[in-house]
Design a protein around this motif. Structure first.
Motif, PDB file in Angstrom:
ATOM      1  N   SER B 371       0.807  -1.213   0.000  1.00  0.00           N
ATOM      2  CA  SER B 371       0.000   0.000   0.000  1.00  0.00           C
ATOM      3  C   SER B 371       0.839   1.262   0.000  1.00  0.00           C
ATOM      4  O   SER B 371       0.373   2.310  -0.416  1.00  0.00           O
ATOM      5  N   THR B 372       2.076   1.197   0.490  1.00  0.00           N
ATOM      6  CA  THR B 372       2.808   2.460   0.584  1.00  0.00           C
ATOM      7  C   THR B 372       4.014   2.581  -0.321  1.00  0.00           C
ATOM      8  O   THR B 372       4.470   3.684  -0.579  1.00  0.00           O
ATOM      9  N   HIS B 373       4.551   1.481  -0.793  1.00  0.00           N
ATOM     10  CA  HIS B 373       5.769   1.607  -1.598  1.00  0.00           C
ATOM     11  C   HIS B 373       5.589   1.118  -3.022  1.00  0.00           C
ATOM     12  O   HIS B 373       6.014   1.752  -3.962  1.00  0.00           O
ATOM     13  N   TRP B 374       4.981  -0.014  -3.130  1.00  0.00           N
ATOM     14  CA  TRP B 374       4.842  -0.647  -4.442  1.00  0.00           C
ATOM     15  C   TRP B 374       4.223   0.331  -5.445  1.00  0.00           C
ATOM     16  O   TRP B 374       3.176   0.923  -5.170  1.00  0.00           O
ATOM     17  N   MET B 375       4.894   0.556  -6.543  1.00  0.00           N
ATOM     18  CA  MET B 375       4.458   1.444  -7.635  1.00  0.00           C
ATOM     19  C   MET B 375       4.425   2.912  -7.211  1.00  0.00           C
ATOM     20  O   MET B 375       4.015   3.756  -7.979  1.00  0.00           O
TER      21      MET B 375
ATOM     22  N   THR D  43      -0.185   6.973  19.513  1.00  0.00           N
ATOM     23  CA  THR D  43       0.475   8.010  18.720  1.00  0.00           C
ATOM     24  C   THR D  43       1.425   7.396  17.712  1.00  0.00           C
ATOM     25  O   THR D  43       1.404   7.729  16.529  1.00  0.00           O
ATOM     26  N   VAL D  44       2.260   6.485  18.215  1.00  0.00           N
ATOM     27  CA  VAL D  44       3.258   5.904  17.323  1.00  0.00           C
ATOM     28  C   VAL D  44       2.583   5.125  16.198  1.00  0.00           C
ATOM     29  O   VAL D  44       2.961   5.236  15.032  1.00  0.00           O
ATOM     30  N   SER D  45       1.538   4.381  16.560  1.00  0.00           N
ATOM     31  CA  SER D  45       0.908   3.579  15.519  1.00  0.00           C
ATOM     32  C   SER D  45       0.164   4.478  14.532  1.00  0.00           C
ATOM     33  O   SER D  45      -0.053   4.099  13.388  1.00  0.00           O
ATOM     34  N   GLY D  46      -0.187   5.674  14.994  1.00  0.00           N
ATOM     35  CA  GLY D  46      -0.790   6.627  14.068  1.00  0.00           C
ATOM     36  C   GLY D  46       0.167   7.042  12.961  1.00  0.00           C
ATOM     37  O   GLY D  46      -0.235   7.488  11.897  1.00  0.00           O
ATOM     38  N   LEU D  47       1.473   6.863  13.252  1.00  0.00           N
ATOM     39  CA  LEU D  47       2.467   7.260  12.260  1.00  0.00           C
ATOM     40  C   LEU D  47       2.671   6.176  11.213  1.00  0.00           C
ATOM     41  O   LEU D  47       3.300   6.408  10.196  1.00  0.00           O
ATOM     42  N   LEU D  48       2.125   4.986  11.471  1.00  0.00           N
ATOM     43  CA  LEU D  48       2.333   3.887  10.529  1.00  0.00           C
ATOM     44  C   LEU D  48       1.659   4.185   9.206  1.00  0.00           C
ATOM     45  O   LEU D  48       0.547   4.705   9.173  1.00  0.00           O
ATOM     46  N   PRO D  49       2.352   3.840   8.143  1.00  0.00           N
ATOM     47  CA  PRO D  49       1.714   4.033   6.845  1.00  0.00           C
ATOM     48  C   PRO D  49       0.575   3.025   6.672  1.00  0.00           C
ATOM     49  O   PRO D  49       0.637   1.922   7.190  1.00  0.00           O
ATOM     50  N   GLY D  50      -0.433   3.442   5.952  1.00  0.00           N
ATOM     51  CA  GLY D  50      -1.539   2.526   5.677  1.00  0.00           C
ATOM     52  C   GLY D  50      -2.404   2.344   6.909  1.00  0.00           C
ATOM     53  O   GLY D  50      -2.119   2.880   7.977  1.00  0.00           O
ATOM     54  N   ASP D  51      -3.492   1.617   6.758  1.00  0.00           N
ATOM     55  CA  ASP D  51      -4.303   1.319   7.913  1.00  0.00           C
ATOM     56  C   ASP D  51      -4.854  -0.095   7.781  1.00  0.00           C
ATOM     57  O   ASP D  51      -4.557  -0.808   6.819  1.00  0.00           O
ATOM     58  N   ALA D  52      -5.641  -0.481   8.752  1.00  0.00           N
ATOM     59  CA  ALA D  52      -6.129  -1.859   8.773  1.00  0.00           C
ATOM     60  C   ALA D  52      -6.891  -2.196   7.496  1.00  0.00           C
ATOM     61  O   ALA D  52      -6.726  -3.273   6.919  1.00  0.00           O
ATOM     62  N   ALA D  53      -7.691  -1.262   7.009  1.00  0.00           N
ATOM     63  CA  ALA D  53      -8.486  -1.541   5.811  1.00  0.00           C
ATOM     64  C   ALA D  53      -7.580  -1.889   4.643  1.00  0.00           C
ATOM     65  O   ALA D  53      -7.793  -2.871   3.934  1.00  0.00           O
ATOM     66  N   VAL D  56      -5.843  -5.293   5.170  1.00  0.00           N
ATOM     67  CA  VAL D  56      -6.736  -6.437   4.997  1.00  0.00           C
ATOM     68  C   VAL D  56      -6.962  -6.701   3.517  1.00  0.00           C
ATOM     69  O   VAL D  56      -6.916  -7.835   3.048  1.00  0.00           O
ATOM     70  N   LEU D  57      -7.186  -5.652   2.761  1.00  0.00           N
ATOM     71  CA  LEU D  57      -7.504  -5.835   1.350  1.00  0.00           C
ATOM     72  C   LEU D  57      -6.257  -6.139   0.533  1.00  0.00           C
ATOM     73  O   LEU D  57      -6.342  -6.756  -0.510  1.00  0.00           O
ATOM     74  N   GLY D  58      -5.112  -5.673   1.017  1.00  0.00           N
ATOM     75  CA  GLY D  58      -3.861  -6.053   0.398  1.00  0.00           C
ATOM     76  C   GLY D  58      -3.633  -5.436  -0.960  1.00  0.00           C
ATOM     77  O   GLY D  58      -4.213  -4.420  -1.332  1.00  0.00           O
ATOM     78  N   GLN D  59      -2.788  -6.153  -1.712  1.00  0.00           N
ATOM     79  CA  GLN D  59      -2.320  -5.692  -3.002  1.00  0.00           C
ATOM     80  C   GLN D  59      -3.479  -5.379  -3.955  1.00  0.00           C
ATOM     81  O   GLN D  59      -3.410  -4.468  -4.756  1.00  0.00           O
ATOM     82  N   SER D  60      -4.562  -6.108  -3.802  1.00  0.00           N
ATOM     83  CA  SER D  60      -5.583  -6.030  -4.817  1.00  0.00           C
ATOM     84  C   SER D  60      -6.698  -5.038  -4.495  1.00  0.00           C
ATOM     85  O   SER D  60      -7.735  -5.038  -5.147  1.00  0.00           O
ATOM     86  N   ALA D  61      -6.490  -4.231  -3.482  1.00  0.00           N
ATOM     87  CA  ALA D  61      -7.582  -3.364  -3.034  1.00  0.00           C
ATOM     88  C   ALA D  61      -7.970  -2.328  -4.070  1.00  0.00           C
ATOM     89  O   ALA D  61      -7.120  -1.744  -4.721  1.00  0.00           O
TER      90      ALA D  61
END
Ligand SMILES: Nc1ncnc2c1ncn2[C@@H]1O[C@H](COP(=O)(O)OP(=O)(O)OP(=O)(O)O)[C@@H](O)[C@H]1O
Ligand SMILES: Nc1ncnc2c1ncn2[C@@H]1O[C@H](COP(=O)(O)OP(=O)(O)OP(=O)(O)O)[C@@H](O)[C@H]1O
Ligand SMILES: [Mg+2]
Ligand SMILES: [Mg+2]
Ligand code: NI
Lengths: 605, 487, 274, 331
Positions: B371-375, D43-53, D56-61
């Motif tokens: 979600s963040t790096h690929w492409m 706070t720290v986890s707020g800095l993580l890129p992306g979120d659960a959604a 979960v959906l992964g590469q194909s979202a």
């Protein structure tokens, strides 16, 4: 007619030096003790007293090696015993009473378990009989509530009691030889007397032979039959007690005897103006609520001090002497009362005092070991106040440091040493010099000589005396050693449990009128007279033990009441004590000054 | 390989199988399957309309006993009769319609949502007939429907719970920990399955996975590192099964960013890839050299006439110079999420320095990589699982409008050929079209595909009946239905 | 100076000298190693993988056919300097807070202590995972993570030390003189903590080395083709059954480095000589 | 465990009464710390890129799917609101639903917590006993040969990265000797012996990791006490050395020893991540890593709170033991 109970000859104890060679710390010491007698080992610190005493049990510290022609205790040849045999006699036939009971008792076990342990490990009795026997001994040693005191932990009894409990531990196996290693040095004078007395009678009652280690000749005089004087691990003189005390042959013994009687110093010609005025101080520890600290210590303490004068503050441990010094220095903000310097009221908290005010009052701490930063060199320690208060830097500071070293009579080469590389006396001098570097008006000396040998301590006292006369510094001199203060100060302040029970000028203090507590203190200082203890012991009697310190109206009564031998029932335990004043003397007591003179007080008794 | 010695299937035995990943996201919903563990689990519990059983990759009837289409737009599927779900209810067209249409609901979160967009209409046609109308012609629909995501669940089950028509019933399911299934005694295909019980766990750490196999704690595992094959083969009780597959990890050069959009740059990169080295060092020869296009030599429609790109540093340097990019510093993003990409990036960096390109490897965590790096950066790695048809791989990853047009390239001719091939009935013509498309990708596209990676499974030799199916590990994740245990 | 050094050496027990030798050895390797490396760190020089000792590859080759010697020489640089840097940062920060807490006492102490508890109770490796996921793996981030992980531990120790020292008379003397907190902290208290702090730094250093190797297991670490010693062990772990040098050498490097540091620390501790 | 070595007499109710204020104070400050931990994690986890959604959906979202899922998970609400909701849930004892697993967090955790506790518990017992034995034996042999030998052993243990210890353990005990399972299969139906067998290697690895440090601390604490005058006094009473160590030294050394042990043992829960990975152990640490990678905030938060609470509880226990062992603090 009989062979002596203990016989030692040609005792040599040596330790390995880092380079592999051996250094003797005890050399060629011989003595013999007839059965039932007490031999005293005396000498300055480090002379090998403890080392010799311990070798009687075949025990040595730090890997020292004991060799001797003969060490015999009763029928046992200690020097020929195997290492695994020795534990069977330790604590059973030879027992040991250590200098500091507080350290020698295991802090986390109840006293009883420790006292009966020798019986149990040597399988001399079962737990029940052992406990019964212990209680018996507790009673004979005049310990309070002998049935239950054993359930307490070491920190729950007083120092004097603990020392007696250790005696119980040593005596419980009915040993042939008891070794007492400076058993009263850590105690207050008043307690020391009690303990000495019980020890003496207990040893006499058990019929054991004893070795008594001490550096205090006056104490030794009370208990010893024979004396061995040691210097640097060698016998300096040996003989009966009378002979050594009355006709010493070695110079060293003579100097020891001299130090026990400090010469009275002339009072300085103090100027008229009061440099320091302390009035109605109330102070203590913990949070201050409604002007009253959580743990109150000082109540209503005050005095004045003239330029160049010395006031001695005496009292037993915990009476609040150091607290008073801390209040004056501002380290502990007072809850009430004030401190004036040259008529200006000082802020209670040092944080609010100006640098100049701080400079003018300097405190010399009791324990030079902890008062000097071990990380700094002498030069750094001394130049910091110079830079801080006087802005002296570089060559000027160096010159002044050298000057200060001259004043305290230390070689200039000492500058680069750290405090860990100095002897106790040297440290205390540096401690003093640091205070002097600030060029103070008032010097607070908190037991500056207590940790030192008498001879070394006397030299420091001389130094302070000289300084105050030369530089006109006013000195508050705190000590529990009444003979020193008596000789040294222009004024005395006697503290008992945080109250000033007496404030006298030197002349009046030397006179006959005394507060009962002061009298107790003065009388508790042992004399060289060998019969002193026997006579003295009769005096110690409290009139109203357990008396309340407040009357029905909630007023504070005389704090000394429970221990006062002269208390007046119905007065002392009902009305707060009034302050009796005359020129040069103020005493807090119900008795009139006239009543308190020694002649009169003999009647009161 | 599995069945060298002749052995006949027999019933009984339970095995434990380990895959390389599991998490609390493990699911019983075929539409959401994301990992080998999910696919394997789903194939044990459910059936699809069609299935792919062998290396020919030809779709065969499964729940649909037949299927037909005249125009490749409207498809009719005739269902098996008397197939029962584990809960006893009978399979009807209703269930199939429900299962297929779910994918179009965004709330379901289907992994096949884009594919399912082709379903213009799915209708039941009597109790046992289903008609699917597509938005455009697609000859590959039966193959598409053989994927695990399109397995059939019971109608009305929005959160499927394992109640399928499959060969095994669910006995225990703990997401991220394990799945246990037991033989479905009433399975509608007689004689299957052979195993009594399959326990599916995941051991993410490869070394642990192989150790577990060698210590007999598991009997089958996937994703064996090529470097571990020596260890496994050294023990006569264990074997590896290599499945040549079209799985590849590709280096993506975004065409809409610079300098990666520069054709000379792309050319230079393709020329500086030491494919034999990657094949040998990274994959211990368990790989097939690729030619920067996604169809592997062993696949249908492979175009053998394309010249193989080989390592040519001089030419690469020339391209770099022509592009004026000598000395340029470029980060390459790699993550373990794309198999082998980190080491490939290291190789790129090493060779880059020889042609005047200053690559910096930027290894990033595997989670969040897609979600963040690929492409998202000029140079990243992608990873593409084997797809059953050329159409799928091209339309998912190379169509200009595809979501996963990794390099962001645009080639109208390619797009046109793709549509044409999808509806083309004539196989020979179709082959030509796909051949042409491969050439275009090879020449123009901003992805470099160094090798196709073999899938490596490790197994106990007593586990019989395994054979490679190029769609994935474990016989295309469907081993459970065929394998048997021989003590 | 040199006199001091020789007397220091003479004062060390044998184990301490061995430790010192090992530590100095690795420090030197870390400093000059990369210049001695026969090959570039990412060069694929060997056709074979996990090969043994040969004249060409003194310590064999790794799982991709790279020269182990070169990689270890580089790897020790990362490990030593990262660990050293992180340990120093951790000790500096932890000790500063400890001094602040000890000298101020009261609320300051309470707040700082609670904050430190907070950090110590979050598992460090997971914390590292989160941070790397959030900010991407970089040398400086690794440094920060390793340092942050060991700040609270150092804080606890330094605070206990400082609390003891603050109660001592010489601090009271300085206070009574009117010195400010900074002077008291830096000139009076700190110098007396140096020895135990040095020992603690050494211990943290060892911990960081191990933490780094743990992080490399989780795939966090120095960016490839470079690798710290832990990553070297980890990336070659499949060679473990063959007894590959590629795994033995870096593992040995970690072991000698940490054992050496520990021996040295033990020798420095007062009483350690006994 | 450690308490067993104390020779201090049975507790009187009064000392319990003395402990109560301490425990209350500690519980309050623990609550504050727990709150801080949750804040930091959030706070720290707020800095993580992306979120659960997205995860979960992964590469194909597709963007619509992501948006739909986000809405369903409530991720489209502002972060502080989500935090407050979550905190409110925790206060009521309900950590909420996992974003990813479609299960209540409490259920996921209750599946795994016993595993982690068992692993940590067994390891704690074994390593504590070992550490005490090693520490005490080397302290009383200070400078002797046994001391050096033990010192070298513990040092070598410290020096080995834990994944290497674990891997070697597996290679030797499961792959070569086939004695023990290489992965921990903690299943409900497995019996005690199977359970213990499958825990053996994880416990072994973790023990190696923590025992060295604990043993060294024990040695230091005991050695420190051996220098005290009361030990000399006991020897001069003729008390046998073993008795001195057990009845005189240990009660006094217990305070620092327990403190050091508590610090080490707190590692066993959250720090076991590598061991959990290698042995595929379904414990809390790997669950938390899972929660990080899948951005499953409620799960992540709850795991963090458990680790924090464990740490604080261990510290509390250490303090209480220290107080019980020390009559001065008790009074
Ligand atoms: N750890 C040690 N190593 C070597 N020598 C020591 C050590 N401790 C003390 N000594 C030496 O042993 C000698 C005798 O010490 P001992 O304790 O017997 O003296 P003491 O007369 O009892 O002194 P004190 O009055 O201070 O108790 C001293 O000269 C001292 O320097
Ligand atoms: N920091 C403190 N907190 C609470 N109480 C204290 C503190 N320091 C001293 N005290 C108490 O205050 C009382 C007076 O102590 P202080 O140190 O002034 O006595 P002292 O006369 O100097 O005794 P010593 O001769 O033993 O030095 C004692 O009862 C002591 O227990
Ligand atoms: Mg002595
Ligand atoms: Mg005092
Ligand atoms: Ni009176």
């Amino acid at each position: 007619m009989n062979a002596p109970a203990v016989e030692v000859s040609g005792l040599v104890i040596d330790v390995a030096r880092p380079d592999g060679t051996r250094k003797a710390i005890v050399e060629d010491v011989s003595f013999a003790i007839p059965k039932g007698e007490v031999l005293a080992l005396i000498g300055e610190s480090g002379s090998g007293k403890t080392t010799i005493a311990l070798s009687m049990m075949g025990y040595s510290r730090f890997g020292a090696r004991i060799s001797a022609e003969c060490i015999r205790v009763g029928d046992m040849r200690i020097d020929r015993m195997a290492e695994n045999e020795l534990p069977t006699i330790r604590g059973r036939r030879i027992s040991y009473i250590a200098q500091s009971a507080a350290a020698a008792f295991n802090p986390s076990r109840p006293i009883m378990a420790q006292v009966i342990e020798p019986l149990l490990v040597h399988r001399l009795a079962d737990r029940r009989t052992a406990e019964a026997k212990a209680i018996e001994i507790f009673r004979s040693l005049a310990l309070p509530s002998p049935e239950t005191i054993g359930q307490r932990y070491p920190h729950q009894v007083s120092g004097g009691q603990l020392q007696r409990l250790m005696a119980a531990m040593a005596l419980i196996t009915d040993p042939e030889l008891v070794i007492l290693d400076e058993p009263t040095t850590a105690l207050d004078v008043t307690t020391q007397v009690e303990v000495l007395h019980t020890f003496k009678s207990a040893i006499a009652a058990s019929g054991a032979t004893a070795i008594y280690v001490s550096h205090d000749l006056a104490v030794v005089a009370q208990v010893a039959d024979r004396i061995v004087v040691l210097k640097n691990g060698r016998t300096s003189e040996e003989g009966t007690a009378e002979q050594i005390l009355e006709a010493p042959s070695s110079d060293y013994t003579k100097s020891l005897l001299a130090a026990a009687h400090p010469a009275v110093r002339p009072s300085a010609d103090a100027s008229e103006d009061n440099v320091l005025t302390v009035s109605a101080i109330r102070a203590g520890y913990g949070r201050i609520v409604d002007g009253q600290p959580a743990i109150p210590v000082l109540s209503n303490v005050g005095f004045t001090l003239k330029r160049g004068a010395t006031i001695g503050v005496i009292g037993e441990s915990g009476s609040g002497k150091s607290t008073l010094a801390r209040v004056i220095a501002g380290l502990l903000p007072a809850a009430g009362g004030e401190v004036q310097l040259d008529g200006d009221v000082l802020p209670a908290d040092m944080a609010d005092r100006s640098r100049e005010q701080l400079r003018r009052i300097q405190m010399v701490f009791q324990n030079a070991d902890t008062a000097l930063n071990p990380a700094h060199t002498v030069g750094e320690i001394l130049s910091r106040p110079l830079a801080f208060y006087h802005g002296l830097k570089g060559a000027a500071a160096a010159a002044r440091v050298a000057e200060l070293l001259d004043i305290i009579q230390l070689p200039r080469g000492l500058e680069t040493r750290r405090s860990t590389e100095l002897s106790g006396g040297q440290k205390q001098r540096i401690n003093l010099a640091r205070a002097l570097a600030a060029e103070p008006d008032v010097l607070l000396c908190d037991e500056v000589t207590s940790a030192l040998d008498t001879v070394v301590g006397a030299a420091i006292l001389d130094l302070i005396d000289e300084l105050r006369r030369k530089l006109g510094i006013a000195t508050v001199f705190i000590s529990h050693d009444i003979s020193t203060v008596k000789a040294f100060c222009d004024k005395m302040l006697v503290l008992y449990s945080g109250t000033a029970v007496e404030l006298s000028r030197q002349a009046e203090f030397a006179g006959a009128i005394r507060h009962p507590y002061t009298r107790l203190l003065v009388d508790s200082v042992p004399d060289m007279d060998r019969s002193w203890l026997t006579h003295r012991a009769a005096v110690e009697r409290a009139a109203m033990p357990g008396a309340s310190l407040r009357n029905a109206a909630g007023e504070a009564l005389c704090r000394f009441l429970p221990r006062c031998p002269a208390a007046i029932a119905g007065t002392c335990d009902a009305v707060p004590a009034p302050l009796r004043e005359s020129a040069g003397q103020a005493i807090l007591c119900h008795h009139t000054l006239a009543d308190l003179s020694s002649a009169a007080s003999a009647e009161i008794r | 390989g599995g069945g060298e010695r002749k052995s006949t299937p027999r019933r009984g035995g339970g095995i434990r199988v380990a895959t390389q990943a599991a998490s609390t996201a493990d699911t019983l919903d075929p539409a959401k399957g994301a990992l080998a563990t999910d696919y394997t689990r789903h194939f044990m519990l459910y059936n699809g309309l069609t299935c792919i059983e062998d290396e020919s990759l030809v779709p065969r009837p499964s729940l649909a006993k037949s299927f037909e289409s005249a125009d490749r737009i409207t498809w009719h599927f005739e269902l098996q009769r008397g197939v029962r779900f584990h809960d006893g209810s009978e399979l009807t067209a209703q269930d199939v319609v429900f299962s297929l249409l779910r994918h179009k609901d965004p709330a379901v979160g289907s992994k096949m949502a884009t594919i399912a967009a082709q379903f213009a209409d799915v209708r039941s046609d009597g109790r046992y007939g289903v008609t699917i109308r597509l938005t455009g012609a697609n000859a590959d629909l039966p193959t598409i429907l053989a994927q695990s995501h399109f397995l059939v669940v019971r109608a009305g089950q929005n959160a499927p719970d394992g109640n399928g028509t499959g060969a095994f019933r669910l006995a225990e399911f703990q997401p991220g920990v394990r799945t246990v299934v037991v033989r479905n005694e009433e399975y509608w295909i007689p004689g299957r399955p052979h195993l009594e019980r399959v326990e599916l766990i995941a051991i993410p750490d490869e070394v642990s996975r192989v150790n577990a196999l060698l210590s007999g704690d598991i009997q089958l595992c996937n994703a064996v590192n090529p470097r571990s094959t020596r260890r496994i083969e050294a023990d006569p009780r264990y074997a590896t099964m290599a499945t040549p597959s079209a799985l590849f990890t590709d280096l993506i050069m975004r065409q809409d960013q610079l300098p990666t959009g520069n054709p000379d740059f792309v050319q230079a990169v393709k020329l500086m890839i030491d494919r034999p080295l990657i094949k040998r060092a990274l994959f211990r020869n368990y790989a097939t050299i690729a030619n920067d296009q996604p169809i592997a030599p062993f696949q249908r429609y492979f175009n053998p006439d394309l010249p193989q790109t080989v390592l040519d540093l001089d030419k690469a340097r020339w391209h770099v110079q022509r592009a004026g990019l000598t000395g340029v510093r470029m980060p390459i993003f790699a993550a373990t999420a794309a198999e082998g990409s980190v080491d490939m990036a290291s190789i790129m960096q090493e060779y880059g320095s020889k042609v005047g390109l200053n690559f910096a490897v930027n290894r990033v965590p595997a989670d969040g990589y897609w979600s963040t790096h690929w492409m998202r950066h000029p140079m990243t790695f992608g990873n593409c699982n084997p797809r059953p048809t050329a159409d799928l791989i091209f339309s998912l990853f190379f169509d200009s409008k595809a979501d996963w047009n990794e390099s962001g390239w645009k080639n109208e001719r390619f797009d046109r050929l793709l549509i044409e091939a999808r509806g083309e009935a004539d196989e020979a013509r179709r082959g030509e079209l796909y051949g042409e498309m491969q050439r275009i990708v090879h020449d123009k596209c901003g992805v470099a595909i160094p090798v196709f990676i073999n899938l490596l499974d490790g197994h106990d030799r007593r586990l019989k009946g395994l054979r490679p199916v190029p769609l994935g590990a474990f016989m295309g994740y469907r081993f459970a239905e065929y394998a048997w245990w021989e003590d | 100076m040199s006199g001091k050094l020789t007397s220091f050496l003479r004062g060390l027990p044998v184990s301490g000298r061995i430790g010192l030798a090992l530590v100095v050895f690795w420090l030197v390797v870390a400093l000059v190693g990369p210049w001695l490396a026969p090959y570039s760190v990412g060069a694929f020089v060997d056709q074979d993988v996990f090969s043994g000792i040969s004249s060409q590859f003194w310590l064999g080759s790794d799982y991709l056919g790279r020269d182990v010697l070169s990689r270890v020489l580089w790897g020790s640089r990362y490990t030593v300097f990262l660990a050293l840097g992180a340990a120093m940062i951790a000790v500096c920060i932890g000790t500063s807070f400890a001094l602040l807490a000890a000298i101020r006492g009261g609320w300051t102490d309470e707040v700082i202590s609670r904050a430190m508890d907070t950090f110590i109770s979050i598992p460090s490796k997971i914390f590292a995972l989160v941070l790397v996921a959030a900010f991407g793996s970089s040398l400086s981030l690794l440094l920060v993570i390793a340092a942050a992980t060991y700040v609270p531990g150092n804080f606890r120790i330094a605070r206990a030390l400082a609390m003891n020292l603050v109660a001592l008379d010489f601090v009271q003397v300085a206070r009574a003189r009117g010195e400010g907190s900074v002077h008291i902290a830096l000139r009076e208290v700190l110098p007396n903590m140096i020895h135990p702090l040095l020992a603690d730094t050494g211990l943290r250093f060892v911990f960081v080395v191990l933490l780094l190797s743990g992080l490399s297991f989780l795939g966090l670490g120095v960016q490839p083709p470079h690798a710290d010693l832990g990553s070297l062990v980890r990336e070659n772990i499949s060679g473990i059954t063959e007894g590959a040098l590629a795994i033995i050498v870096p593992a040995l490097a970690i072991a000698t480095l940490t054992v050496g540091a520990n021996l040295l620390i033990d020798a420095l501790k007062p009483g350690g000589k006994a | 465990m450690v308490g067993g070595l104390m020779s201090a007499p049975a507790e009187t109710p009064s000392s319990m009464a003395k402990l109560a204020p301490l425990i209350i104070k500690r519980v309050l400050s623990s609550l504050l710390t727990l709150f801080l931990v949750s804040l930091v994690i959030f706070t720290v986890s707020g800095l993580l890129p992306g979120d659960a959604a997205q995860e979960v959906l992964g590469q194909s979202a597709t963007p619509e799917q992501v948006a739909a899922l986000r809405h369903e998970m409530g991720l489209d609400r502002p972060a502080h609101l989500r935090y407050v909701t979550w905190l409110g849930g925790i206060v009521r004892g309900d950590p909420g639903m996992s974003y990813v697993a479609n299960m209540p967090v409490s259920q996921i955790i209750s599946d795994r917590l016993p595993n982690s506790l068992t692993l940590a518990g067994i390891t704690a017992v074994i390593s504590t006993v070992l550490a005490l034995i090693i520490g005490i034996s080397s302290a009383i042999n200070r400078g002797g040969r046994l001391d050096s030998a033990l010192n070298v052993t513990t040092l070598s243990l410290v020096a080995m990265p834990e994944f290497l210890i674990a891997t070697l353990g597996v290679l030797i005990f499961s792959v070569k000797l086939l004695w023990l399972p290489s992965i921990a299969m903690v299943t409900p139906e497995a019996g005690w012996s199977a359970m213990l067998r499958s825990m053996a290697l994880p416990v072994f690895s973790l023990t190696c990791v923590v025992v060295a440090q604990m043993a060294r601390m024990t040695r230091a604490a005991v050695a420190d006490q051996l220098d005290r005058p009361y030990v000399e006094m006991a020897r001069l009473k003729g008390v046998p050395f073993s008795r001195i160590v057990l009845f005189h030294v240990m009660p006094n050394a217990v305070g620092p020893v327990v403190n050091a042990m508590a610090l080490s043992l707190s590692y066993l829960m959250g720090g076991a991540i590598i061991v959990e990975t290698i042995f595929n152990f379904p414990g809390l640490a790997s669950l938390m890593v899972n929660a990080v990678t899948s951005r499953d905030m409620p799960l992540l938060q709850s795991c963090a709170m458990i680790f924090c609470a464990t740490y604080l509880a261990l510290m509390l226990v250490a303090d209480i033991v220290a107080i019980l062992a020390n009559p001065r603090l008790r009074a």
